[in-house]
Design a protein around this motif. Sequence first.
Motif, PDB file in Angstrom:
ATOM      1  N   GLU A 395       0.857  -1.171   0.000  1.00 42.77           N
ATOM      2  CA  GLU A 395       0.000   0.000   0.000  1.00 42.77           C
ATOM      3  C   GLU A 395       0.899   1.229   0.000  1.00 42.77           C
ATOM      4  OE1 GLU A 395      -3.623   2.040   2.614  1.00 42.77           O
ATOM      5  OE2 GLU A 395      -2.481   0.354   3.410  1.00 42.77           O
ATOM      6  N   VAL A 396       0.568   2.230  -0.808  1.00 43.14           N
ATOM      7  CA  VAL A 396       1.393   3.430  -0.854  1.00 43.14           C
ATOM      8  C   VAL A 396       1.500   4.013   0.553  1.00 43.14           C
ATOM      9  CG1 VAL A 396       1.599   5.780  -1.743  1.00 43.14           C
ATOM     10  CG2 VAL A 396       0.800   3.940  -3.248  1.00 43.14           C
ATOM     11  N   PRO A 397       2.710   4.116   1.098  1.00 39.10           N
ATOM     12  CA  PRO A 397       2.863   4.633   2.462  1.00 39.10           C
ATOM     13  C   PRO A 397       2.191   6.009   2.610  1.00 39.10           C
ATOM     14  CG  PRO A 397       4.937   3.737   1.679  1.00 39.10           C
ATOM     15  CD  PRO A 397       4.015   3.757   0.501  1.00 39.10           C
ATOM     16  N   GLY A 398       1.460   6.151   3.693  1.00 45.14           N
ATOM     17  CA  GLY A 398       0.810   7.424   3.972  1.00 45.14           C
ATOM     18  C   GLY A 398      -0.597   7.553   3.463  1.00 45.14           C
ATOM     19  N   THR A 399      -0.995   6.709   2.511  1.00 47.01           N
ATOM     20  CA  THR A 399      -2.345   6.838   1.965  1.00 47.01           C
ATOM     21  C   THR A 399      -3.409   6.320   2.933  1.00 47.01           C
ATOM     22  OG1 THR A 399      -2.024   4.765   0.729  1.00 47.01           O
ATOM     23  CG2 THR A 399      -1.688   6.836  -0.469  1.00 47.01           C
ATOM     24  N   ALA A 400      -3.027   5.476   3.872  1.00 49.04           N
ATOM     25  CA  ALA A 400      -4.002   5.024   4.873  1.00 49.04           C
ATOM     26  C   ALA A 400      -4.521   6.208   5.673  1.00 49.04           C
ATOM     27  CB  ALA A 400      -3.367   3.999   5.814  1.00 49.04           C
ATOM     28  N   THR A 401      -3.640   7.191   5.904  1.00 43.71           N
ATOM     29  CA  THR A 401      -4.039   8.400   6.623  1.00 43.71           C
ATOM     30  C   THR A 401      -4.846   9.332   5.737  1.00 43.71           C
ATOM     31  OG1 THR A 401      -2.065   8.273   8.012  1.00 43.71           O
ATOM     32  CG2 THR A 401      -3.187  10.397   7.902  1.00 43.71           C
ATOM     33  N   GLY A 442      15.383   2.979  -3.836  1.00 40.56           N
ATOM     34  CA  GLY A 442      14.612   1.753  -3.698  1.00 40.56           C
ATOM     35  C   GLY A 442      13.574   1.741  -2.607  1.00 40.56           C
ATOM     36  N   THR A 443      13.504   2.818  -1.801  1.00 42.66           N
ATOM     37  CA  THR A 443      12.546   2.865  -0.702  1.00 42.66           C
ATOM     38  C   THR A 443      11.498   3.939  -0.960  1.00 42.66           C
ATOM     39  OG1 THR A 443      14.215   2.132   0.877  1.00 42.66           O
ATOM     40  CG2 THR A 443      12.256   3.218   1.777  1.00 42.66           C
ATOM     41  N   TRP A 444      10.231   3.541  -0.848  1.00 39.82           N
ATOM     42  CA  TRP A 444       9.150   4.488  -1.055  1.00 39.82           C
ATOM     43  C   TRP A 444       8.941   5.328   0.192  1.00 39.82           C
ATOM     44  CZ3 TRP A 444       7.100   5.614  -5.637  1.00 39.82           C
ATOM     45  CH2 TRP A 444       7.246   4.686  -6.672  1.00 39.82           C
ATOM     46  N   GLY A 445       8.836   6.649  -0.010  1.00 39.56           N
ATOM     47  CA  GLY A 445       8.569   7.556   1.087  1.00 39.56           C
ATOM     48  C   GLY A 445       7.086   7.610   1.404  1.00 39.56           C
ATOM     49  N   THR A 446       6.658   8.702   2.010  1.00 35.88           N
ATOM     50  CA  THR A 446       5.270   8.871   2.428  1.00 35.88           C
ATOM     51  C   THR A 446       4.512   9.726   1.429  1.00 35.88           C
ATOM     52  OG1 THR A 446       5.932   8.734   4.741  1.00 35.88           O
ATOM     53  CG2 THR A 446       3.771   9.684   4.288  1.00 35.88           C
ATOM     54  N   ALA A 447       3.338   9.277   1.060  1.00 41.53           N
ATOM     55  CA  ALA A 447       2.504  10.027   0.117  1.00 41.53           C
ATOM     56  C   ALA A 447       2.162  11.394   0.699  1.00 41.53           C
ATOM     57  CB  ALA A 447       1.221   9.263  -0.174  1.00 41.53           C
ATOM     58  N   GLN A 448       2.134  12.381  -0.170  1.00 40.00           N
ATOM     59  CA  GLN A 448       1.868  13.748   0.238  1.00 40.00           C
ATOM     60  C   GLN A 448       0.792  14.376  -0.636  1.00 40.00           C
ATOM     61  OE1 GLN A 448       5.724  15.322  -0.551  1.00 40.00           O
ATOM     62  NE2 GLN A 448       6.583  14.696   1.403  1.00 40.00           N
TER      63      GLN A 448
END
Length: 495
Positions: A395-401, A442-448
């Motif tokens: 899951e795209v990090p941060g999209t849960a929020t 190679g590491t996905w950050g947090t969606a903004q």
Amino acid sequence: MRVLYRRAAVRVAAAAGAGMLAAGLTAAAGPARAEAAAARVLAAGRGGATVSGTWGTAQEIPGTAGLNAGGFAAVTSVSCATAGNCSAAGYYVDSAGDQQVFVVTQANGAWGTAVKVPGLTSLDNSGIPVVTSVSCGSAGNCSAGGSYQDGHGHRQVFVVAQANGIWGTAKEVPGTARLNAGGYATVNSVSCATAGNCSAAGYYADGAGHRQAFVVTQANGIWGTAKEVPGTARLNTVGAQVNSVSCGAAGDCSAGGTYSDSGSTSQAFVVTQANGIWGTAKKVAGTATLNVGGHAAVNSVSCATPGNCSAGGVYLDSATNPQAFVVTQTNGTWGKAKEVPGTAALNVGGYATVNSVSCATAGNCSAGGNYQGGTTGEQAFVVTQTNGTWGKAEEVPGTATLNTGGNAAVNSVSCPSAGNCTAAGYYFGSGGGAFVVTQANGTWGTAQEIPGMASLAPNGGKITSVSCAAANRCSAGGQYGDSADNLQAFVVTES
């Protein structure tokens, strides 16, 4: 607001004439599911994440305030040749209520003024032309394609080229007048390897009214004659179309799409061009095992170098649930498709698809799309391929929020270098609705949330396309709903 989004979904579906979404999600899930998905995309709401500051503020495309008197505009495609030098294309509705198409160019980081595609007025008699794809081989040298309706009520395909920053005159794709006897055609995808060396692809209707897939190549600035994709006549009994094309070098491209076989089931295909010659289309290996439900499509193709590409799309499993797949071409040979690793665990609601793939180097790609997270609704995912091996989707990090409304997707991915990519799309929440997320090493950050979207788009927005010329040097575009419930086109740049 509900009326606005319904109007938008219907108009976009009618205008686009079946692009990647229609070929993939519509075929797999049926018209009702696809219409609902389109409505959710345009109804993407608002969210409240903190932005790192690398992305600038989203802005209405200069010039569209005057053009878009009908209050219905969007960016459909963005392409960046070098950092700060990009082109975008889209549509708007004029004061007469007719849909028109525009192009706009960014030079040295500054977006110019949108202009109506030159020459299209003399071709189009319908008021509903569409530009679906733009690609830039170098700064100020791009090509775009789409469709228009002629004086006989037939939908035809056009291409238009930009040279040294100046857009030329749109023209009917050579050879399609003969092919398109059924009078319904469109360009779904354009890819330019270098300035004036591009390929375009889509579909047309033959004399029996069946969709057929075509490709056409531009060499040294001159468009050749469109032709039916070799081999699809043997594969295809009801309908076929190319959804995506990508060129690793001039005259060396790959394309993918969908066709209906003798059992009237939809299958995914790929086809490769080498040294300017298109080979024979073939069914994607491995989908016979995966595609038990009988509907599959390649939605996106990306080639890092000639003969080294990846593709992604959708198929129906034994329970007729849409699932996401990826497949890789190595040294000119396509491997076997497989379900995107990790989506079996994520996709508990049984509805997943790859919407976009981008490859920086051979065997190093990223892809994104959406899945059904059960009670949490539709969620956005990304997945990365490293040295030829696909990792696990997440899951795209941060999209849960952000995605409190349970409707999110990655619409576009762009990778300028291995392990350094950007993905963009939409979510449904309590902010601007359009998000970006960056992968570094190679590491996905947090969606903004895109800066400025919450104030620009009180009725929500989405990013439809993102393009990165270098790591952290990207531009994106899409659509938002303003305070008057009108749909407007926007761009935003990372610097």
